[in-house]
Design an enzyme around this catalytic site. Structure first.
Site, PDB file in Angstrom:
ATOM      1  N   PRO A  16       0.851  -1.203   0.000  1.00 54.51           N
ATOM      2  CA  PRO A  16       0.000   0.000   0.000  1.00 54.51           C
ATOM      3  C   PRO A  16       0.879   1.242   0.000  1.00 54.51           C
ATOM      4  CG  PRO A  16       0.055  -0.991   2.196  1.00 54.51           C
ATOM      5  CD  PRO A  16       0.837  -1.904   1.284  1.00 54.51           C
ATOM      6  N   ALA A  18       0.260   5.404  -0.198  1.00 53.85           N
ATOM      7  CA  ALA A  18      -0.678   6.524  -0.321  1.00 53.85           C
ATOM      8  C   ALA A  18      -0.250   7.405  -1.486  1.00 53.85           C
ATOM      9  CB  ALA A  18      -0.687   7.318   0.982  1.00 53.85           C
ATOM     10  N   GLN A  70      -6.896  -0.692   3.822  1.00 57.73           N
ATOM     11  CA  GLN A  70      -6.064  -0.378   4.985  1.00 57.73           C
ATOM     12  C   GLN A  70      -6.648   0.816   5.728  1.00 57.73           C
ATOM     13  OE1 GLN A  70      -2.092   1.673   4.985  1.00 57.73           O
ATOM     14  NE2 GLN A  70      -1.394  -0.342   5.630  1.00 57.73           N
ATOM     15  N   CYS A 100       3.470   2.827   8.460  1.00 61.77           N
ATOM     16  CA  CYS A 100       3.983   4.016   7.779  1.00 61.77           C
ATOM     17  C   CYS A 100       3.572   5.245   8.564  1.00 61.77           C
ATOM     18  CB  CYS A 100       3.518   4.027   6.328  1.00 61.77           C
ATOM     19  SG  CYS A 100       2.273   5.209   5.903  1.00 61.77           S
ATOM     20  N   ASP A 205      12.721  -2.784   0.356  1.00 59.62           N
ATOM     21  CA  ASP A 205      13.862  -2.814  -0.582  1.00 59.62           C
ATOM     22  C   ASP A 205      13.881  -4.029  -1.501  1.00 59.62           C
ATOM     23  OD1 ASP A 205      14.580  -0.508   0.676  1.00 59.62           O
ATOM     24  OD2 ASP A 205      16.351  -1.298   1.680  1.00 59.62           O
ATOM     25  N   GLY A 227       6.973  -2.427  -3.036  1.00 62.13           N
ATOM     26  CA  GLY A 227       6.381  -1.091  -3.118  1.00 62.13           C
ATOM     27  C   GLY A 227       7.037  -0.251  -4.195  1.00 62.13           C
TER      28      GLY A 227
HETATM   29  C1  LIG Z   1       4.762   6.994  -1.437  1.00 64.21           C
HETATM   30  C2  LIG Z   1       4.596   5.960  -0.376  1.00 64.21           C
HETATM   31  C3  LIG Z   1       3.393   5.874   0.307  1.00 64.21           C
HETATM   32  C4  LIG Z   1       3.212   4.899   1.288  1.00 64.21           C
HETATM   33  N1  LIG Z   1       1.992   4.776   1.893  1.00 64.21           N
HETATM   34  C5  LIG Z   1       1.766   3.759   2.759  1.00 64.21           C
HETATM   35  C6  LIG Z   1       0.465   3.533   3.294  1.00 64.21           C
HETATM   36  O1  LIG Z   1      -0.517   4.209   2.979  1.00 64.21           O
HETATM   37  N2  LIG Z   1       0.327   2.505   4.177  1.00 64.21           N
HETATM   38  C7  LIG Z   1       1.382   1.696   4.540  1.00 64.21           C
HETATM   39  O2  LIG Z   1       1.213   0.777   5.344  1.00 64.21           O
HETATM   40  N3  LIG Z   1       2.614   1.886   4.024  1.00 64.21           N
HETATM   41  C8  LIG Z   1       2.823   2.876   3.137  1.00 64.21           C
HETATM   42  N4  LIG Z   1       4.046   3.022   2.572  1.00 64.21           N
HETATM   43  C9  LIG Z   1       5.114   2.054   2.897  1.00 64.21           C
HETATM   44  C10 LIG Z   1       5.130   0.909   1.881  1.00 64.21           C
HETATM   45  O3  LIG Z   1       3.943   0.146   1.960  1.00 64.21           O
HETATM   46  C11 LIG Z   1       6.322  -0.040   2.117  1.00 64.21           C
HETATM   47  O4  LIG Z   1       6.229  -0.574   3.415  1.00 64.21           O
HETATM   48  C12 LIG Z   1       7.672   0.691   1.986  1.00 64.21           C
HETATM   49  O5  LIG Z   1       7.697   1.521   0.851  1.00 64.21           O
HETATM   50  C13 LIG Z   1       8.824  -0.323   1.902  1.00 64.21           C
HETATM   51  O6  LIG Z   1       8.682  -1.168   0.785  1.00 64.21           O
HETATM   52  P1  LIG Z   1       9.525  -0.914  -0.582  1.00 64.21           P
HETATM   53  O7  LIG Z   1      10.979  -0.826  -0.202  1.00 64.21           O
HETATM   54  O8  LIG Z   1       9.229  -2.116  -1.432  1.00 64.21           O
HETATM   55  O9  LIG Z   1       9.055   0.374  -1.169  1.00 64.21           O
HETATM   56  C14 LIG Z   1       4.263   4.001   1.611  1.00 64.21           C
HETATM   57  C15 LIG Z   1       5.479   4.119   0.928  1.00 64.21           C
HETATM   58  C16 LIG Z   1       5.651   5.069  -0.061  1.00 64.21           C
HETATM   59  C17 LIG Z   1       6.966   5.136  -0.794  1.00 64.21           C
END
Ligand SMILES: Cc1cc2nc3c(=O)[nH]c(=O)nc-3n(C[C@H](O)[C@H](O)[C@H](O)COP(=O)(O)O)c2cc1C
Length: 354
Positions: A16, A18, A70, A100, A205, A227
């Site tokens: 997820p 946002a 969520q 987050c 990551d 993500g």
């Molecule tokens: C732009 C953005 C918005 C995010 N919004 C949420 C959110 O609404 N809810 C949530 O649980 N995590 C949110 N996250 C965290 C991601 O779900 C994820 O845990 C985090 O980016 C690490 O994963 P990744 O390295 O694959 O990006 C957000 C991350 C980013 C970059």
């Protein structure tokens, strides 16, 4: 891979995010092989539910199930009400955001900040489960490894969540204090997986099929959640599914395939947001899609000056058509897949801890 009564097609999840994982983007990722997608967070603040932003976030028209929503908040009763509200609007799974840095609700920080107050976090979990249970809706939890380096309480909190009846836990391998700095660590995810009976999802990551395979092996997690690496590159799910099944890397998509997928996504995007907001919010998706391609940065800057969705579509189409004259497949400038695998010393460390 199963969440409550729902059997998922695979164990590759889109995280997820946002402002990113709206319904059109989730649908794009599902078409590109993601087995599961969770909505952007919806606030527990009732006064905001009728806002355009929240109602767009609650839009699941045509979305493949299970519909996972969520929610974020700091008050157990409000979170229970948000649970019922979203179930009434089609949510089949409720995910609690403790992962987050969400906005303040009732003067308290929501999201990962809740990890600092375990009794409140547990109160919220229990209230959400109590509200969801009569509808047969499973509740899942997304968290970080802890509040800060010296207070990594993911294991304690996830054990308590499991006892309370949570169906699945996702752990992003960073503390709240870290934000997005440093590198995600997977030892805490491995410890959570080893201790829990319910499904555990590893996140943080994961930016290539190779890394997904490594993280699955090192943590023993049931699924991986991707993500940022899916931004502009949603085919990472197809590539990862193929790599996990065969051990072989797929070639990059053809330029024309990518063009058509992106255009389809843009049309979905404009129809959800309307002309003005649609055109403005599409810029980031277009920017991500061309970011690692030759001439992508120049195109992004020019495209950001365009003021209509029709002009964006025309420019994107023309840019990809020109690219297709020089290349059959997407000619990525950087290959993040090989660049960010887990270092050998960390692998060893993880194996010892597992
Ligand atoms: C732009 C953005 C918005 C995010 N919004 C949420 C959110 O609404 N809810 C949530 O649980 N995590 C949110 N996250 C965290 C991601 O779900 C994820 O845990 C985090 O980016 C690490 O994963 P990744 O390295 O694959 O990006 C957000 C991350 C980013 C970059």
């Amino acid at each position: 891979m199963q969440i409550g009564p729902y059997c998922l097609p695979n164990n590759l999840f889109v995280a997820p995010m946002a402002g990113v994982t709206d319904r059109p983007f989730r649908q794009l990722c599902r078409r590109m092989g993601a087995g599961y997608a969770v909505s952007e967070m919806v606030t527990s603040r009732k006064d905001l539910w009728s806002s355009l932003k929240t109602s767009r976030r609650a839009n699941h028209d045509g979305e493949a199930g299970p519909i996972a929503v969520q929610i974020a908040g700091t008050d157990a009763a409000m979170m229970a009400e948000a649970t019922r509200y979203n179930i009434d609007r089609g949510a089949q799974i409720i995910d609690i955001n403790m992962g987050c840095p969400a906005k303040k609700v009732c003067n308290k920080w929501a999201g990962s900040a809740l990890m600092q107050d375990e009794p409140l976090a547990l109160q919220i979990i229990e209230a959400v489960i109590a509200a969801a249970a009569p509808h047969g809706v499973p509740v899942t939890l997304k968290m970080r490894t802890g509040w800060c380096e010296s207070e990594k309480n993911a294991l304690r909190l996830s054990l308590a969540a499991e006892s309370a009846g949570v169906a699945m836990v996702t752990v992003h391998g960073r503390t709240r204090e870290q934000g997005y700095k440093g590198e995600a660590e997977y030892a805490t995810v491995a410890a959570v997986k080893a201790a829990l009976k319910i499904a555990v999802v590893a996140n943080g990551d994961i930016d290539s099929p190779q890394k997904a395979k490594q993280v699955l092996a090192l943590t023993g997690a049931d699924a991986v959640m991707i993500g940022r690496a899916a931004q502009g590159r949603p085919w990472i799910f197809t590539e990862t599914a193929h790599f996990l099944a065969t051990g072989e890397s797929l070639p990059a998509p053809t330029v024309l395939q990518a063009r058509d997928w992106l255009l389809e996504h843009l049309h979905d995007h404009y129809s959800l947001y309307g002309e003005l907001t649609g055109m403005r919010t599409a810029r980031k998706h277009i920017g991500w899609a061309v970011a690692e391609l030759p001439g992508g940065e120049e195109f992004r800057q020019e495209m950001n000056l365009l003021e209509s969705s029709a002009a964006q579509v025309k420019a994107l189409q023309a840019w990809f058509d020109t690219l297709a004259q020089g290349y059959q497949r997407l000619p990525y400038l950087a290959k993040p897949s090989e660049a960010r695998t887990i270092a050998p010393h960390e692998c060893k460390q993880l194996r010892q801890q597992a």
